[in-house]
Scaffold this motif. Structure first.
Motif, PDB file in Angstrom:
ATOM      1  N   ASN A  28       0.814  -1.210   0.000  1.00 12.45           N
ATOM      2  CA  ASN A  28       0.000   0.000   0.000  1.00 12.45           C
ATOM      3  C   ASN A  28       0.852   1.266   0.000  1.00 12.45           C
ATOM      4  O   ASN A  28       0.520   2.238  -0.676  1.00 12.45           O
ATOM      5  N   SER A  29       1.945   1.257   0.738  1.00 15.37           N
ATOM      6  CA  SER A  29       2.848   2.415   0.749  1.00 15.37           C
ATOM      7  C   SER A  29       3.412   2.681  -0.637  1.00 15.37           C
ATOM      8  O   SER A  29       3.544   3.832  -1.057  1.00 15.37           O
ATOM      9  N   HIS A  31       1.984   2.086  -3.420  1.00 11.42           N
ATOM     10  CA  HIS A  31       0.933   2.430  -4.383  1.00 11.42           C
ATOM     11  C   HIS A  31      -0.013   3.524  -3.882  1.00 11.42           C
ATOM     12  O   HIS A  31      -1.108   3.691  -4.421  1.00 11.42           O
ATOM     13  N   GLN A  32       0.388   4.250  -2.850  1.00 13.56           N
ATOM     14  CA  GLN A  32      -0.389   5.379  -2.328  1.00 13.56           C
ATOM     15  C   GLN A  32      -1.790   4.970  -1.875  1.00 13.56           C
ATOM     16  O   GLN A  32      -2.755   5.706  -2.041  1.00 13.56           O
ATOM     17  N   THR A  34      -4.240   3.889   1.286  1.00 11.12           N
ATOM     18  CA  THR A  34      -4.399   3.974   2.722  1.00 11.12           C
ATOM     19  C   THR A  34      -5.716   3.331   3.114  1.00 11.12           C
ATOM     20  O   THR A  34      -6.583   3.095   2.268  1.00 11.12           O
ATOM     21  N   GLY A  50      -7.424   5.476  -2.384  1.00  9.77           N
ATOM     22  CA  GLY A  50      -6.225   5.823  -3.123  1.00  9.77           C
ATOM     23  C   GLY A  50      -6.538   6.030  -4.595  1.00  9.77           C
ATOM     24  O   GLY A  50      -7.706   6.163  -4.984  1.00  9.77           O
ATOM     25  N   ARG A  82      -8.373  12.068   1.439  1.00  8.82           N
ATOM     26  CA  ARG A  82      -8.251  10.810   2.179  1.00  8.82           C
ATOM     27  C   ARG A  82      -8.867  10.935   3.572  1.00  8.82           C
ATOM     28  O   ARG A  82      -8.800  11.980   4.195  1.00  8.82           O
ATOM     29  N   HIS A  85      -5.408   9.062   5.993  1.00  6.11           N
ATOM     30  CA  HIS A  85      -4.175   9.441   5.308  1.00  6.11           C
ATOM     31  C   HIS A  85      -2.899   8.994   6.018  1.00  6.11           C
ATOM     32  O   HIS A  85      -1.857   8.874   5.387  1.00  6.11           O
ATOM     33  N   SER A  88      -1.068   3.285   6.007  1.00 10.46           N
ATOM     34  CA  SER A  88      -1.003   2.452   4.807  1.00 10.46           C
ATOM     35  C   SER A  88      -1.870   1.220   5.022  1.00 10.46           C
ATOM     36  O   SER A  88      -2.398   0.660   4.065  1.00 10.46           O
TER      37      SER A  88
END
Length: 134
Positions: A28-29, A31-32, A34, A50, A82, A85, A88
């Motif tokens: 997740n980190s 690929h942005q 959360t 995301g 988000r 935010h 992740s």
């Protein structure tokens, strides 16, 4: 950006949740993405947010994952900002009957889901919390 909330059934005793969370946080980190994973007695609820392409791809992977069955999308909607935010992949284990009833009987809009999570576990907590064994 977009958000999805889904629920699924899973045999939690067959899943290494610490490893699942570790891998999810890395992915997740990168690929942005959360959100938060909530375990209940018989499976999961998850909120992910995301970039639309990444969220669609991740949801497809979840649906195809053999550890889940009866995956049901509860909510899907575009986002302007988000809601989780700082995470992740946040994690919450609902072991109290009152908590479980709240989430299962909820309308599950993003705002309501976030408000429910905030009532149960303040968002100031960071995602580094590990699973609690009782």
């Amino acid at each position: 950006m977009k958000a999805i909330i889904y629920k699924s059934k899973a045999l939690l005793s067959d899943i290494d949740l610490n490893e699942l969370l570790r891998k999810a946080r890395i992915h997740n980190s990168q690929h942005q993405i959360t959100g938060i994973l909530v375990t209940v007695i018989d499976g999961f609820y998850q909120y992910i947010e995301g970039p639309e392409d990444y969220i669609d791809s991740l949801y497809h992977r979840i649906v195809m994952d053999e550890r889940h069955h009866d995956v049901t999308k509860i909510y899907e909607h575009p986002l302007t900002h988000r809601r989780f935010h700082n995470w992740s992949m946040g994690y919450l284990n609902l072991i109290h009957v009152d908590d479980l009833a709240q989430i299962e009987n909820h309308e599950n809009t993003v705002e309501e889901f976030q408000a429910l999570i905030e009532r149960i576990m303040p968002l100031e907590l960071d995602e580094s919390l590990q699973l609690q064994t009782t």
